[in-house]
Motif scaffolding. Sequence first.
Motif, PDB file in Angstrom:
ATOM      1  N   ILE A 176       0.838  -1.199   0.000  1.00 21.98           N
ATOM      2  CA  ILE A 176       0.000   0.000   0.000  1.00 21.98           C
ATOM      3  C   ILE A 176       0.874   1.251   0.000  1.00 21.98           C
ATOM      4  O   ILE A 176       0.630   2.208  -0.756  1.00 21.98           O
ATOM      5  CB  ILE A 176      -0.915   0.014   1.243  1.00 21.98           C
ATOM      6  N   GLU A 177       1.907   1.224   0.830  1.00 21.03           N
ATOM      7  CA  GLU A 177       2.819   2.370   0.925  1.00 21.03           C
ATOM      8  C   GLU A 177       3.492   2.666  -0.406  1.00 21.03           C
ATOM      9  O   GLU A 177       3.723   3.833  -0.762  1.00 21.03           O
ATOM     10  CB  GLU A 177       3.865   2.084   2.010  1.00 21.03           C
ATOM     11  N   SER A 178       3.794   1.609  -1.152  1.00 19.76           N
ATOM     12  CA  SER A 178       4.481   1.791  -2.429  1.00 19.76           C
ATOM     13  C   SER A 178       3.522   1.985  -3.594  1.00 19.76           C
ATOM     14  O   SER A 178       3.949   2.093  -4.747  1.00 19.76           O
ATOM     15  CB  SER A 178       5.383   0.582  -2.704  1.00 19.76           C
ATOM     16  N   GLY A 179       2.213   2.004  -3.319  1.00 25.08           N
ATOM     17  CA  GLY A 179       1.226   2.239  -4.362  1.00 25.08           C
ATOM     18  C   GLY A 179       0.721   0.992  -5.061  1.00 25.08           C
ATOM     19  O   GLY A 179      -0.075   1.084  -6.000  1.00 25.08           O
ATOM     20  N   ASN A 180       1.130  -0.182  -4.606  1.00 22.15           N
ATOM     21  CA  ASN A 180       0.697  -1.431  -5.226  1.00 22.15           C
ATOM     22  C   ASN A 180      -0.557  -1.944  -4.509  1.00 22.15           C
ATOM     23  O   ASN A 180      -0.519  -2.907  -3.738  1.00 22.15           O
ATOM     24  CB  ASN A 180       1.820  -2.467  -5.153  1.00 22.15           C
ATOM     25  N   VAL A 181      -1.693  -1.311  -4.775  1.00 24.53           N
ATOM     26  CA  VAL A 181      -2.936  -1.644  -4.081  1.00 24.53           C
ATOM     27  C   VAL A 181      -3.402  -3.053  -4.424  1.00 24.53           C
ATOM     28  O   VAL A 181      -3.836  -3.809  -3.549  1.00 24.53           O
ATOM     29  CB  VAL A 181      -4.031  -0.618  -4.420  1.00 24.53           C
ATOM     30  N   ASP A 182      -3.318  -3.420  -5.711  1.00 19.56           N
ATOM     31  CA  ASP A 182      -3.754  -4.756  -6.119  1.00 19.56           C
ATOM     32  C   ASP A 182      -2.936  -5.839  -5.415  1.00 19.56           C
ATOM     33  O   ASP A 182      -3.477  -6.867  -4.977  1.00 19.56           O
ATOM     34  CB  ASP A 182      -3.629  -4.916  -7.632  1.00 19.56           C
ATOM     35  N   GLY A 183      -1.627  -5.614  -5.316  1.00 17.51           N
ATOM     36  CA  GLY A 183      -0.769  -6.575  -4.627  1.00 17.51           C
ATOM     37  C   GLY A 183      -1.127  -6.691  -3.156  1.00 17.51           C
ATOM     38  O   GLY A 183      -1.119  -7.793  -2.584  1.00 17.51           O
ATOM     39  N   ALA A 184      -1.465  -5.562  -2.525  1.00 13.94           N
ATOM     40  CA  ALA A 184      -1.855  -5.571  -1.119  1.00 13.94           C
ATOM     41  C   ALA A 184      -3.143  -6.358  -0.922  1.00 13.94           C
ATOM     42  O   ALA A 184      -3.264  -7.156   0.020  1.00 13.94           O
ATOM     43  CB  ALA A 184      -2.022  -4.140  -0.614  1.00 13.94           C
ATOM     44  N   ILE A 185      -4.099  -6.154  -1.819  1.00 16.16           N
ATOM     45  CA  ILE A 185      -5.375  -6.871  -1.715  1.00 16.16           C
ATOM     46  C   ILE A 185      -5.154  -8.372  -1.842  1.00 16.16           C
ATOM     47  O   ILE A 185      -5.752  -9.173  -1.108  1.00 16.16           O
ATOM     48  CB  ILE A 185      -6.367  -6.361  -2.786  1.00 16.16           C
ATOM     49  N   VAL A 210     -11.763  -4.221   2.209  1.00 12.18           N
ATOM     50  CA  VAL A 210     -12.929  -3.367   1.976  1.00 12.18           C
ATOM     51  C   VAL A 210     -12.500  -1.909   1.859  1.00 12.18           C
ATOM     52  O   VAL A 210     -12.973  -1.162   0.977  1.00 12.18           O
ATOM     53  CB  VAL A 210     -13.950  -3.543   3.111  1.00 12.18           C
ATOM     54  N   ALA A 211     -11.585  -1.486   2.735  1.00 12.71           N
ATOM     55  CA  ALA A 211     -11.121  -0.097   2.705  1.00 12.71           C
ATOM     56  C   ALA A 211     -10.402   0.224   1.404  1.00 12.71           C
ATOM     57  O   ALA A 211     -10.449   1.364   0.919  1.00 12.71           O
ATOM     58  CB  ALA A 211     -10.204   0.166   3.896  1.00 12.71           C
ATOM     59  N   LEU A 212      -9.753  -0.790   0.814  1.00 11.56           N
ATOM     60  CA  LEU A 212      -9.025  -0.575  -0.435  1.00 11.56           C
ATOM     61  C   LEU A 212      -9.930  -0.710  -1.662  1.00 11.56           C
ATOM     62  O   LEU A 212      -9.464  -0.579  -2.793  1.00 11.56           O
ATOM     63  CB  LEU A 212      -7.866  -1.579  -0.533  1.00 11.56           C
ATOM     64  N   GLY A 213     -11.210  -0.994  -1.445  1.00 18.87           N
ATOM     65  CA  GLY A 213     -12.147  -1.093  -2.559  1.00 18.87           C
ATOM     66  C   GLY A 213     -12.206  -2.453  -3.198  1.00 18.87           C
ATOM     67  O   GLY A 213     -12.765  -2.605  -4.292  1.00 18.87           O
TER      68      GLY A 213
END
Length: 223
Positions: A176-185, A210-213
Amino acid sequence: MSNTDSFIEEVTEEVRRDRLYGYLKRYGWIAGLVIVLIVGAAAFNEYRNAQADAAAQALGDAMLAGLREDDEAAARAAALSTVEAGTAEGAAILAFLTAGVQADAEETAQAVETLNTVSNNADIPLIYRQVATFKALTLQADTLDIDARRAGFEALAVPGVSLRVVAEEQLALIDIESGNVDGAIERFRAILEDAEATTGLQRRALQAIVALGGSPSADEANE
């Protein structure tokens, strides 16, 4: 049974008894030595256990005294730094406690240094070293390079390591910090399905998804 047979048996029994007495006279000291060694070993174990219990109690008393030293976290950290642990396990526990107090006093660099004394000590059991590494990495969230933190948590997120799942959670936060939202999910979804994840950890993973959509399952996301 004839008198002759009875006489032969008596003689045979007497010969056996004489041989037994002879063996006892010749080798009886061995049995005595074995008994002395067994009793001595039992007494030594009792003494060693009593010494270990006394040392553990003394360490606990010293740590509690250090925590009651002052209302200021810095003063408590200074008091704990003077305590000496007699065992590797005791030293690890003392270091964890000291690092926690140092962190409360906003002495982050000192806390990390204290934890590193555990993680770099090969005489301390592996689980303590892994916990120390994990805690040191989390304390350096704002100061340590993101790639270095990622590498540190990846080393803990491997099969066989007790902290594997919580290390995966930290890696998801780094995504998340690095902008990789899909990877975090994806990491959070894996935590949801991980049999080793606690209920609390799975709840946090679900909330993060849920918070990440995202949705809890990949199939729902694709739909």
